[in-house]
Enzyme design. Structure first.
Site, PDB file in Angstrom:
ATOM      1  N   GLY A 194       0.795  -1.223   0.000  1.00 56.06           N
ATOM      2  CA  GLY A 194       0.000   0.000   0.000  1.00 56.06           C
ATOM      3  C   GLY A 194       0.825   1.271   0.000  1.00 56.06           C
TER       4      GLY A 194
ATOM      5  N   GLY B   3       5.111  -2.420  -4.220  1.00 54.77           N
ATOM      6  CA  GLY B   3       4.685  -3.458  -5.162  1.00 54.77           C
ATOM      7  C   GLY B   3       4.679  -2.928  -6.586  1.00 54.77           C
TER       8      GLY B   3
ATOM      9  N   TYR C  82      -3.092  -5.232 -10.384  1.00 52.11           N
ATOM     10  CA  TYR C  82      -2.431  -5.468 -11.668  1.00 52.11           C
ATOM     11  C   TYR C  82      -3.078  -4.673 -12.799  1.00 52.11           C
ATOM     12  CZ  TYR C  82       0.293  -9.000  -9.304  1.00 52.11           C
ATOM     13  OH  TYR C  82       1.153  -9.636  -8.445  1.00 52.11           O
TER      14      TYR C  82
END
Length: 176
Positions: free
Chosen positions: A120, A124, A155
């Site tokens: 978050g 990532g 994604y």
């Protein structure tokens, strides 16, 4: 020639201090110890402590896999990317991804994991952007991945989509 150079060079690192740009992401971390400025960097070195990787996977609740198979998966992957936090002389594995490939057109990204303390916060996204950048630098044009339902939207924000031609993946499982 780039693939072979990468394969035999063993490692590549890219780093930026926390609080600086990391592949287009402005991190918000700060040091909890005076005089120690943490950095986050990426590496393509395959010599990863499997127990440290297992701890990372445990932290996100993944089921355990035999370490001998994890070692083999890393050994035979086209690309392995690890993300590390460095505080002074202490380094900590905080993210990981790998990709398999036909070495010409296609690659599939597997085992994307980021420690919950770093989720978050853009880490990532940075890990995925770095992984994609490395695959594209090898002229791989078709990049796929498999995603659990709860991370599909993540994604999508990175440009992944369900197959626009409506092709569905098929799986074969051995009889139990």
């Amino acid at each position: 020639m780039g693939f072979w150079k990468n394969l035999f060079s063993g490692s590549d690192t890219s780093s930026a201090p926390i609080g600086a740009q990391i592949d287009g992401y402005q991190s918000a971390g700060s040091s909890d110890r005076p005089g120690i400025n943490p950095r986050v960097y990426f590496s393509t070195d395959r010599d990863i402590d499997l127990y440290e990787l297992e701890e990372l996977c445990d932290a996100v609740g993944w089921s355990r896999r035999p370490l001998r198979k994890v070692k083999k998966a890393i050994q035979y992957s086209f690309l392995v990317v690890s993300m590390w936090e460095m505080r002074g002389k202490t380094r900590r594995l905080i993210g990981f991804s790998r990709a398999t490939s036909d070495h010409a057109f296609n690659a599939t990204i597997w085992d994307v994991v980021v420690h919950p303390e770093y989720q978050g916060k853009g880490f990532g996204k940075s890990l995925m952007n770095y992984t994609i950048k490395r695959l594209r630098s090898e002229d791989i044009s078709n990049i796929t991945l498999f995603a659990d339902p709860h991370v599909v939207e993540f994604y999508r924000t990175l440009g992944f989509m369900s197959d626009p031609e409506g092709i569905k993946g098929m799986f074969w499982y051995p009889n139990r």
